[in-house]
Design a protein around this motif. Structure first.
Motif, mmCIF file in Angstrom:
data_model
loop_
_atom_site.group_PDB
_atom_site.id
_atom_site.type_symbol
_atom_site.label_atom_id
_atom_site.label_comp_id
_atom_site.label_asym_id
_atom_site.label_seq_id
_atom_site.Cartn_x
_atom_site.Cartn_y
_atom_site.Cartn_z
ATOM 1 N N ASP A 249 0.847 -1.204 0.000
ATOM 2 C CA ASP A 249 0.000 0.000 0.000
ATOM 3 C C ASP A 249 0.874 1.242 0.000
ATOM 4 N N PHE A 250 1.977 1.158 0.714
ATOM 5 C CA PHE A 250 2.869 2.309 0.797
ATOM 6 C C PHE A 250 3.967 2.219 -0.254
ATOM 7 N N ALA A 251 4.594 1.043 -0.342
ATOM 8 C CA ALA A 251 5.777 0.916 -1.196
ATOM 9 C C ALA A 251 5.446 1.185 -2.662
ATOM 10 N N VAL A 252 4.253 0.812 -3.080
ATOM 11 C CA VAL A 252 3.905 0.979 -4.497
ATOM 12 C C VAL A 252 3.546 2.431 -4.803
ATOM 13 N N ALA A 253 3.053 3.165 -3.790
ATOM 14 C CA ALA A 253 2.762 4.584 -3.999
ATOM 15 C C ALA A 253 4.071 5.332 -4.198
ATOM 16 N N PRO A 265 10.103 -6.854 3.661
ATOM 17 C CA PRO A 265 10.766 -7.548 4.783
ATOM 18 C C PRO A 265 10.695 -6.746 6.081
ATOM 19 N N TYR A 266 10.840 -5.440 5.935
ATOM 20 C CA TYR A 266 10.866 -4.554 7.096
ATOM 21 C C TYR A 266 9.524 -4.618 7.815
ATOM 22 N N PHE A 267 8.461 -4.641 7.056
ATOM 23 C CA PHE A 267 7.131 -4.720 7.687
ATOM 24 C C PHE A 267 6.936 -6.074 8.363
ATOM 25 N N ALA A 269 9.176 -8.217 9.540
ATOM 26 C CA ALA A 269 9.976 -8.258 10.768
ATOM 27 C C ALA A 269 9.282 -7.464 11.866
ATOM 28 N N GLY A 270 8.892 -6.231 11.503
ATOM 29 C CA GLY A 270 8.228 -5.380 12.489
ATOM 30 C C GLY A 270 6.981 -6.042 13.028
ATOM 31 N N ALA A 271 6.269 -6.731 12.142
ATOM 32 C CA ALA A 271 5.013 -7.354 12.561
ATOM 33 C C ALA A 271 5.292 -8.458 13.582
ATOM 34 N N ILE A 272 6.232 -9.306 13.255
ATOM 35 C CA ILE A 272 6.562 -10.390 14.193
ATOM 36 C C ILE A 272 7.020 -9.793 15.519
ATOM 37 N N PHE A 273 7.824 -8.773 15.391
ATOM 38 C CA PHE A 273 8.339 -8.036 16.550
ATOM 39 C C PHE A 273 7.187 -7.612 17.454
ATOM 40 N N SER A 274 6.261 -6.852 16.887
ATOM 41 C CA SER A 274 5.164 -6.337 17.719
ATOM 42 C C SER A 274 4.255 -7.477 18.157
ATOM 43 N N GLY A 275 4.103 -8.479 17.279
ATOM 44 C CA GLY A 275 3.246 -9.607 17.629
ATOM 45 C C GLY A 275 3.738 -10.304 18.892
ATOM 46 N N PHE A 276 5.014 -10.639 18.883
ATOM 47 C CA PHE A 276 5.556 -11.328 20.065
ATOM 48 C C PHE A 276 5.457 -10.428 21.290
ATOM 49 N N ALA A 277 5.729 -9.160 21.090
ATOM 50 C CA ALA A 277 5.629 -8.239 22.226
ATOM 51 C C ALA A 277 4.236 -8.336 22.832
ATOM 52 N N VAL A 315 14.561 -4.755 12.683
ATOM 53 C CA VAL A 315 13.878 -3.475 12.490
ATOM 54 C C VAL A 315 14.904 -2.342 12.526
ATOM 55 N N GLY A 316 15.778 -2.413 13.526
ATOM 56 C CA GLY A 316 16.805 -1.377 13.629
ATOM 57 C C GLY A 316 17.624 -1.305 12.359
ATOM 58 N N TYR A 317 17.971 -2.484 11.844
ATOM 59 C CA TYR A 317 18.745 -2.532 10.608
ATOM 60 C C TYR A 317 17.976 -1.840 9.487
ATOM 61 N N ALA A 318 16.659 -2.149 9.417
ATOM 62 C CA ALA A 318 15.830 -1.546 8.366
ATOM 63 C C ALA A 318 15.863 -0.023 8.470
ATOM 64 N N TYR A 319 15.714 0.493 9.701
ATOM 65 C CA TYR A 319 15.767 1.954 9.869
ATOM 66 C C TYR A 319 17.070 2.481 9.299
ATOM 67 N N GLY A 320 18.158 1.800 9.659
ATOM 68 C CA GLY A 320 19.468 2.244 9.189
ATOM 69 C C GLY A 320 19.528 2.249 7.670
#
Lengths: 457, 204, 1025
Positions: A249-253, A265-267, A269-277, A315-320
């Motif tokens: 939705d975002f990347a294609v815009a 991939p970044y999304f 990872a982030g999803a699993i991250f927040s999911g486990f949290a 996620v941190g890597y993705a930000y970088g």
């Protein structure tokens, strides 16, 4: 006989998967009694009333929204999407851990999943439900939203299959249905157990219907295992696909800050991250309240914190990488957005909250102390969820400053925005509390398989 | 037994879709609409038996978007002599006198966001009959075509069978000697007709 | 649509015109359709709308419900009337005593769109925002509808069937008495009017009632202009400028392109002069205190306090005289002003006979006299500057005569005051206390479009007819005699000014048409015949009726100060300049939503007025944008929000008039209905001594703040954004000085280089037309005519201040305004204007992301927006890099559901869908106009010629900056314009291939003054605010 080491998957010494002097019966009792006790602990009621009232607020604000128009939100031009989509992406993200734990860990024969998968899956379903609310009410003319579905009609019109939004509709709905199915299938034997233990008519009837006449015969078990395996295999790619598609939705815009190839991939990872949290946030109090400490052991929690730590680093890597690409591409719009506007612009606080909560704080999990102290986990997990919401908010705010300075704007949420965000938590917790009350929180049948008795001839 | 259930489910699903589709289509709830008009004007008599040309009353059809409903004055042209006392014509005479309007009921209605232009069609050999049917045989005007978007598109995508030499557009009974598609194709080439299917052709 | 002029059309016009006014059946029709003449209930009005339903429905995306729908044909259709087909009639709009010719489109008897009359020398087809918004005013339900009589127990509204009877009776009796006294004690106060008919009646009145007095007052009066002319030339000559042939133009506080009565013509001529012909283009110097449109178009702008202008002119005069006597120019000093003066003087002298010096209304008579002298010295008179005598013009000062009147009113020497329009109780000089004096007058009668502040204080108020409803005549600035013809019978049964005067004079039942015709007869003399009259009405003007040029020369040494001081006046000695507002004029348009919401050309401010303060002054005063400040002037206090304006002369504060209305209506403020006033009433600070420029102003921040609804910048600009904006502006708005353009005609292509880009989609192929647009930034003066024209053409809703604050304004075309230069040095600030509407991209980002295919490409390259398919995901809005898409966040037509506002629906264009809540909308290139032309052409089997399809914005543009047409035709104007070396596409790097392209701006700075402003700094300057 005392059970010293009940893990048969590794010769090396490991913390037991199930502690206490658990045997088949005791497991059944611990899990079932939660739903069978005449009335749940008072705290359950308190929590339930609270979340129910929040849910009510959500309902009312939705009615108001549909009656008045999406103008009740802070959305404007240029920020055509605001908090509703932020919340949507946030909840979809949460809804990842469950299926990941059940499906992928199942395929990888990670037996430590057994105690937590039921709860995690439930959470997934509920999170996806919350997520589903927002895109639904987000469109300007809700009553025509069915036009998104491709069906033969007298207009001779089809939806636009080039639109990521359409892919999104398919991806999320598929994911929701498959996870629900997977969850339910896994629950059938346990529902049967509840049915057999049921004392009142209603319970007998309800669980009876729900358990689809489960007999527990060897044949049934055989088929069941097959089906479960197949579904797991089916669900696994979805875990990865759904959030990739959401990210499209975002990347294609072509909005600067959205148009990035790293998003899928970044999304995920982030999803699993927040999911486990979120699982941690829920599991720790739940196991305390309902005395499941022996089933959901410290080892489970610790494993999850490790996953959080790992995904946090991703996620941190993705930000970088985002920053690097922006600089390396020398695309002025990108450079401005990533190296200028985000860290130092009007929404810099959100950006730095995001970095702190998602990248820095989880690093505490390098310390065993933090991995094994429940209250610490919960706090960190909560902060992670805050951070992940902020991440989506930061992405959304890319809209405030795109190409033409003349049309730069800003976004100010309205009370309705806030109510709906809180209300969605109301929906989530209402469902979760009902789950705790009426359904087996731990997959008894599966847990039993990891008991030594389960493996004795 | 079990297979039957499966079959039943499939059939049921199809049934629901079918109901949804036809239930929602103008084909179902528009065709056949035939309100009773304040004045029992018979197209069958005037256009059919008497053979009045459509354009005698609907004067603007070739020049404007709207095929204007004739003013009472048009009726009175003849009916001052013919059946001047007829009770059926009471309303017409009254309105003619007091300058009010005869409240005709609209039969062929398009949504407000559809901009249909009669002149654009009539001058290109699309006959009245294509959309209004055999008006010249109707005692009371009835909608016979769905006038749905899909229906419009059918013709815009493949106009040939619906085209005829413009001089015959108001001759509702006209049938080409040869195959309609062939005849239409010739007309299309003569008049360089290439109907647009762009949205802004009808929606503005 | 018939282009007027040729005989055939003349006839059709004629017939329909006849329908409108002569045929008896029309009368019946009118009675039935304009029920206000019958009874004030809303019922008949609804029936009216049903009648409209006969030929079209007020289209709405809401779609068609399955309820039965009636078709109501005429009983007898007026001859030549085709239901639903637009017809166009010529008329004229008068504003403060000079008219512009208009061409009004009418559908089924409803005027819905105003255009400039191409035949009229004062509009040449162009128009301004005020004219464009006239139709909304016409259908304004807040307009006065019935005579109102003030009685002890409160106002009595005469709303019965023959609502005028009471008033007529009163007039008959009262003025019989007045007649006996030969008019003693009678005063008629009217706004400036050039109407020969009214002038004729005025003459009659003054002849029959010799004791009576007739005076004229306009809040935006031109006293000093006429006084100056008298000083220098001996009579109140009117100065006519020829900007097309002028090479060097100097304006002194004069907004020739904006607020000048002849601005439309001047803008056209100026634009022509901007075209580079064999290496030459005109050069414009603007010396002014507050930014005007003229200033923004200038090559050199010197912001000085209006109070400094006399000295400036004095010194200029010196220099010019020196140069002329001994062609050695005195060495220019160091200060910027010195340099400016030197360069300017040399330039003016060098272009003797091809220069123009013009001063504005707010400058003193002395300055105007000096300007006449300058033009004479520079041999401009007779060439670029001509003088004409205005027969209808008064030789007296409006302010002085008003003063005299008020003192007489106070003294009880006036017993009957007839106010023909206008609103003196609101806009008369504050120190005169007109309202109080009004109470002293026994009989007060007010006629007006609205029951405004003044009307509420008068014994009688009677509704006046809108100019679109009335027969009248007027003269434009150059004197061209124009006919005002009605487009429909008065909606609310109002009467024209001349009708009222005729009644006062005892005429039984005066018909304004007859009055006008009589005037016309007298005017043309023996040449009169029916066909001449018809031709004149049809064309809207009488050819060759402009005032003849007089040969006069300024034979007088102007005496102006020459000492110059640079330092900034302290707080308490600040200068306050009252200026005309671009939206509400002097306040008369306060109830017009289109105008209230139309962003000010330079401040981009809507729904408010503000005190414009230069940045240095702002620092000194410790105020910033949106702080509420107290303005103290001569004992009067006023709380006004501050707007820090780059390029505003330091020490001078500009404040727009016309706001703070308390009896304007439900839009502009109505205290009776507890509708708060829009903006603050700056008339409260305006004394008769200093009508335009006042000094001794004190400004104090109150500590409160006030949110200003601006459509750009929103003040929340931080350093990061500021730098980025400064970096981008030169790329977005490309411009170069003339000499560089001559060296590199293709400079615009090299501002930024884009690598060859590949599209992942296959591009469209076209057989037929390929519509496209080109906008010339050199010509655009940012006047907003296009914005309002588009709003009128496309049924664009008004959203109100709150929604504008939320960034939800709906204008399909906006004019982006960017500042360049150093805000700390106002003289260095430049402005770039850039009109922006949907670019109809070839590879449109919006089309790709819409999930329901509601926005798609048409076979002629239009980016269609299908409202009825749109479900409102707003994805297209996000993905549009120009952010030209507008979303209906709420139902912005809500108020039209209210029965007594329903009449406003009549302004809707039936050929454009009215959008509901939840739908995206945007510029369609006026697809309805394209279709109309196409269908007509195909019906007649003829091709579409270039220039036949005209978009609303293009049509309105007085400078002809916008060109639209078929790119497939390589000879079309737009195709050639897009081939031009200056042509560039906005955001080409995105490979979206916009259909609209721009022609880069060419400036013509004086070599000695040319300094390239560094964009970075101004933004710095703005950043602090």
């Amino acid at each position: 006989m005392a059970v010293v080491d009940n893990t048969f998957n590794d010769p090396a010494l490991r913390a037991p998967l199930i502690t206490g002097r658990a045997d088949l019966a005791s497991i059944t009792d611990t899990v079932c009694e939660i739903t069978e006790q005449y009335r749940p602990p008072r705290s359950w009621y308190v929590a339930f009333i609270a979340s129910l009232s929040l849910l009510g607020m959500l309902g009312l604000s939705i009615i108001y929204l549909i009656a008045t128009g999406v103008g009740v939100w802070g959305n404007n031009s240029p920020v055509f999407w605001g908090w509703p989509i932020v919340n949507f992406v946030f909840w979809v993200g949460i809804g990842h851990a469950g299926t990941l734990i059940s499906a992928i860990l199942f395929l990888f024969r990670q037996q430590w999943r057994t105690s937590i998968n039921r709860m995690a899956e439930a959470m997934t379903i509920f999170a996806v439900t919350c997520a589903g609310v927002f895109p639904g009410i987000h469109v300007g003319r809700v009553w025509l939203a069915y036009w998104l579905a491709p069906y033969p009609n007298y207009l001779g019109m089809w939806p636009n299959f080039r639109s990521p939004l359409l892919w999104d509709v398919f991806a999320v709905s598929t994911y929701a249905s498959v996870s629900a199915l997977f969850w339910y299938l896994g629950m059938i034997p346990d529902l049967a157990t509840l049915r057999d233990r049921a004392t009142t008519k209603i319970r007998k009837l309800a669980y009876g219907v729900a358990s689809l006449g489960w007999t527990g015969s060897a044949r049934a078990w055989h088929r069941y295992e097959r089906a479960y395996l197949l579904l797991a295999a089916l669900a696994t790619p979805l875990v990865l696909s759904v959030h990739s598609v959401v990210s499209f939705d975002f990347a294609v815009a072509q909005v600067p800050g959205w148009h990035t190839t790293i998003f899928p991939p970044y999304f995920v990872a982030g999803a699993i991250f927040s999911g486990f949290a979120m699982v941690v946030t829920l599991a720790v109090p739940a196991r305390a309240y309902f005395g499941l400490k022996n089933l959901i052991t410290m080892r489970h929690l610790e494993n999850m914190t490790k996953v959080i730590l790992a995904t946090s680093c991703m996620v941190g890597y993705a930000y970088g990488v985002e920053l690097f690409t922006a600089w390396y591409s020398q695309n002025p719009n990108e450079t401005f957005l990533f190296l200028g506007n985000r860290p130092f612009g009007p929404y810099a606080p959100a950006y730095w909250t995001m970095v702190t909560c998602n990248v820095l704080i989880p690093q505490l999990f390098w310390f065993r102390k933090c991995r094994t102290t429940p209250w610490m986990m919960v706090i960190i997990a909560l902060l992670v969820n805050v951070g992940m919401w902020m991440e989506r908010f930061v992405i959304m705010m890319s809209l405030t400053r795109d190409y033409l300075p003349s049309s730069w704007g800003s976004f100010i949420p309205t009370p309705i925005d806030v109510v709906m965000l809180i209300g969605s938590f109301g929906l989530f917790f209402t469902l979760f509390l009902l789950f705790c009350r009426y359904l087996p929180m731990v997959a008894m049948a599966e847990v039993k398989t990891v008991l030594p008795h389960g493996h004795q001839p | 037994m079990k297979p039957l259930i499966g079959v039943g489910l499939v059939v049921g699903a199809l049934y629901v879709v079918a109901v949804g589709y036809y239930g929602g289509s103008p084909e179902t709830w528009r065709v056949g609409y035939s309100p009773r008009q304040p004045v029992p004007f018979s197209h069958a008599l005037h256009a059919g038996q008497l053979g009045l040309d459509c354009r005698y009353c609907h004067t603007t059809v070739e020049t404007a978007a709207f095929a204007a409903i004739p003013p009472a004055a048009t009726c009175m042209n003849c009916h001052q002599q013919i059946a001047p006392e007829s009770s059926k014509l009471l309303e017409v005479r009254e309105t003619y006198a007091n300058g009010e309007s005869v409240p005709w009921i609209k039969v062929h209605r398009l949504p407000d966001y559809v901009y249909f232009d009669h002149s654009a069609h009539v001058t290109r050999g699309v006959s009245c009959v294509s959309c209004h049917g055999r008006i010249d045989q109707m005692e009371q005007v009835t909608q016979v075509k769905p006038l749905s978007m899909g229906w419009c598109l059918d013709c815009h995508r493949n106009p040939d069978p619906h085209l005829r030499p413009p001089e015959y557009v108001t001759n509702l009974a006209w049938v080409p000697e040869e195959d309609a598609a062939v005849a239409g194709k010739r007309v299309r080439e003569q008049l360089q007709i290439n109907p647009s299917t762009s949205c802004s052709t009808c929606h503005r | 649509m018939s282009s007027i002029g040729d005989q055939k059309n003349l006839k059709t016009h004629w017939r329909s015109l006849a329908d409108l006014h002569d045929l008896p059946e029309y009368r019946a029709f009118a009675e039935a359709e304009f029920p206000e003449t019958a009874d004030p209930g809303g019922v008949n009005r609804r029936r009216w709308l049903q009648v409209m339903g006969a030929s079209f429905a007020l289209a709405g995306v809401a779609g068609c419900e399955a309820k039965r729908e009636e078709v109501l044909p005429f009983a007898k259709r007026p001859e030549g009337r085709t239901p639903g087909q637009p017809q166009r009639f010529a008329t004229a709009m008068e504003l403060s005593g000079s008219a512009i010719g208009l061409l009004v489109t009418s559908v089924d008897g409803r005027p819905i769109k105003v255009e400039g009359n191409p035949l009229h020398p004062q509009s040449l087809g162009g128009s301004h925002a005020l004219a464009q918004a006239a139709v909304l005013e016409l259908y304004d339900p807040d307009r006065s509808q019935n005579p109102v009589q003030l009685a002890a127990q409160g106002p009595i509204v005469h709303a019965q069937k023959d609502k005028w009877s009471g008033f007529d009776e009163f007039v008959r009796q009262h003025f019989a008495g007045v007649k006996e006294r030969r008019g003693a004690g009678l005063a008629v106060l009217s706004p400036a009017s050039s109407s020969p008919t009214l002038t004729r009646l005025r003459g009659r009145l003054q002849h029959e009632l010799p004791e009576a007095r007739w005076l004229v007052y306009e809040p935006l009066h031109d006293d000093s202009v006429r006084a100056g002319a008298k000083l220098a030339l001996g009579a109140p000559y009117r100065t006519q400028l020829d900007l097309s042939s002028a090479r060097v133009v100097l304006t002194l506080d004069a907004d020739l392109l904006g607020s000048h009565p002849a601005s439309l013509r001047y803008a056209r001529d100026f634009a022509r002069g901007r075209e580079v012909v064999d290496g030459q283009m005109n050069r414009l110097y603007a010396v002014e205190s507050c930014f005007t449109m003229t200033g923004s178009a200038a090559d050199h702008r010197l912001p000085i306090r209006s109070g400094q202008v006399p000295a400036f002119v004095g010194r200029l005069l010196q220099r010019v005289q020196q140069l002329l006597s001994s062609s050695v120019s005195t060495p220019s000093g160091e200060s910027h002003v010195e340099k400016f003066l030197a360069a300017l003087a040399v330039d003016l002298v060098a272009h003797r006979g091809a220069g123009i010096v013009a001063a504005g209304d707010q400058q003193s008579a002395e300055v105007h006299a000096a300007v006449h002298q300058l033009n004479a010295l520079l041999e401009n008179v007779g060439k670029t500057v001509n003088y004409t005598l205005d027969p209808s013009a008064d030789d007296v000062s409006q302010v002085e005569s008003l003063k005299a009147l008020v003192s007489d009113m106070q003294g009880g020497n006036v017993d009957t005051l007839l106010i023909l329009g206008g609103n003196p109780a609101y806009d008369a000089p504050a120190d005169l206390e007109f309202a109080a004096a009004l109470q002293k007058v026994k009989t007060t009668i007010h006629a007006g479009l609205y029951r405004n502040e003044t009307a509420r204080l008068c014994q009688w108020h009677v509704p006046q007819a809108h100019f679109l409803e009335s027969w009248s005549d007027a003269r434009s600035f150059d004197g061209t005699y124009s006919i005002v013809q009605p487009l429909l019978a008065p909606l609310y049964g109002g009467r024209t000014g001349s009708e009222l005067v005729a009644r006062v004079l005892g005429d039984a039942v005066p018909k304004s048409e007859e009055l006008v015709r009589a005037t016309f007869k007298a005017l043309v003399g023996e040449k009169y015949n029916e066909s001449l009259w018809r031709r004149t009405v049809h064309d809207g003007l009488l050819t060759e009726s402009a005032y003849p040029a007089e040969t006069v020369t300024a034979a007088r040494e102007a005496s102006l100060p020459t000492e110059w001081s640079e330092e900034l006046p302290k707080n308490g000695a600040l200068e306050l300049v009252f200026c005309r507002d671009a939206s509400v004029y002097d306040g008369r348009f306060a109830n017009n939503g289109w105008l209230q919401e139309c962003p000010d050309p330079l401040t981009k401010l809507t729904w408010d007025n503000a005190a414009l303060v230069g940045s240095a002054t702002a620092k000194m005063l410790g105020v910033s944008s949106q702080t509420l400040a107290t303005l103290k002037l001569g004992g009067m206090l006023l709380k006004v929000p501050v707007y820090v304006m780059p390029g505003q002369a330091e020490g001078s504060i500009a404040l727009a008039l016309g706001y703070g209305r308390t009896a304007a209506g439900l839009v502009g403020g109505l205290s009776d209905a507890e509708v708060p006033a829009v903006g603050v009433n700056s008339y409260l600070l305006r004394g008769s001594q200093a009508m335009y420029v006042a000094t001794g102003l004190t400004v104090e921040a109150t500590g409160e703040s006030h949110r200003l609804a601006v459509t750009q910048d929103h003040f929340a600009i931080d350093k990061v954004g500021v730098h980025e904006r400064a970096r981008r502006v030169p790329i977005l708005v490309r411009e170069a000085p003339l000499d560089e353009y001559l060296k590199h005609p293709d400079f615009a292509q090299h501002v930024e280089h884009v690598p060859a880009l590949e599209s992942m989609w296959s591009e469209h192929v076209y057989e037929g037309h390929r519509w496209g647009m080109s906008i010339d930034l050199t010509k655009c003066i940012g006047c907003n005519a296009c914005v309002v024209a588009c709003q009128a053409e496309n049924n664009i809703p008004v959203v109100g201040k709150d929604q504008v604050l939320r960034g939800r304004e709906m204008h399909w075309i906006r004019v982006d305004r960017y500042f360049k230069g150093d805000a700390e040095r106002p003289e260095n600030v430049e402005v770039a204007m850039q009109p922006l509407a949907c670019h109809h991209c070839e590879l449109a980002p919006c089309e790709q992301v819409c999930p329901v295919a509601a926005t798609v490409h048409s076979s002629e390259g239009l980016n269609d927006m299908v409202y009825n398919r749109c479900i409102g995901t707003r994805y297209c809005g996000n993905n549009c890099p120009y952010k030209v898409r507008r979303f209906n966040y709420l139902n912005f037509h809500e108020e039209l559901k209210d029965a007594n506002r329903e009449i406003s629906k009549m302004v809707f264009n039936p050929d454009v869908t009215v959008r509901v809540r939840g739908v995206m909308e945007k510029c369609t290139y006026c697809v309805q106009r394209i279709q109309a032309v196409k269908i007509d052409a195909r019906n007649h089997g003829r091709p579409i010629d270039d220039g036949q399809v005209v978009t609303a914005c293009q049509q309105a543009c007085p400078a002809q900056a916008i060109v639209f047409g078929d790119l497939a035709d390589s000879q079309s104007q737009v195709a050639r314009s897009q081939q031009d070396s200056r042509s560039y596409a906005l955001l080409a790097e995105l490979n979206i291939k916009p259909r609209t392209t721009y022609l880069a701006k060419v400036r013509n700075p004086h070599p000695d003054l040319a300094e390239v402003p560094d964009p970075a700094e101004v933004e710095e300057g703005r950043a602090q605010h």
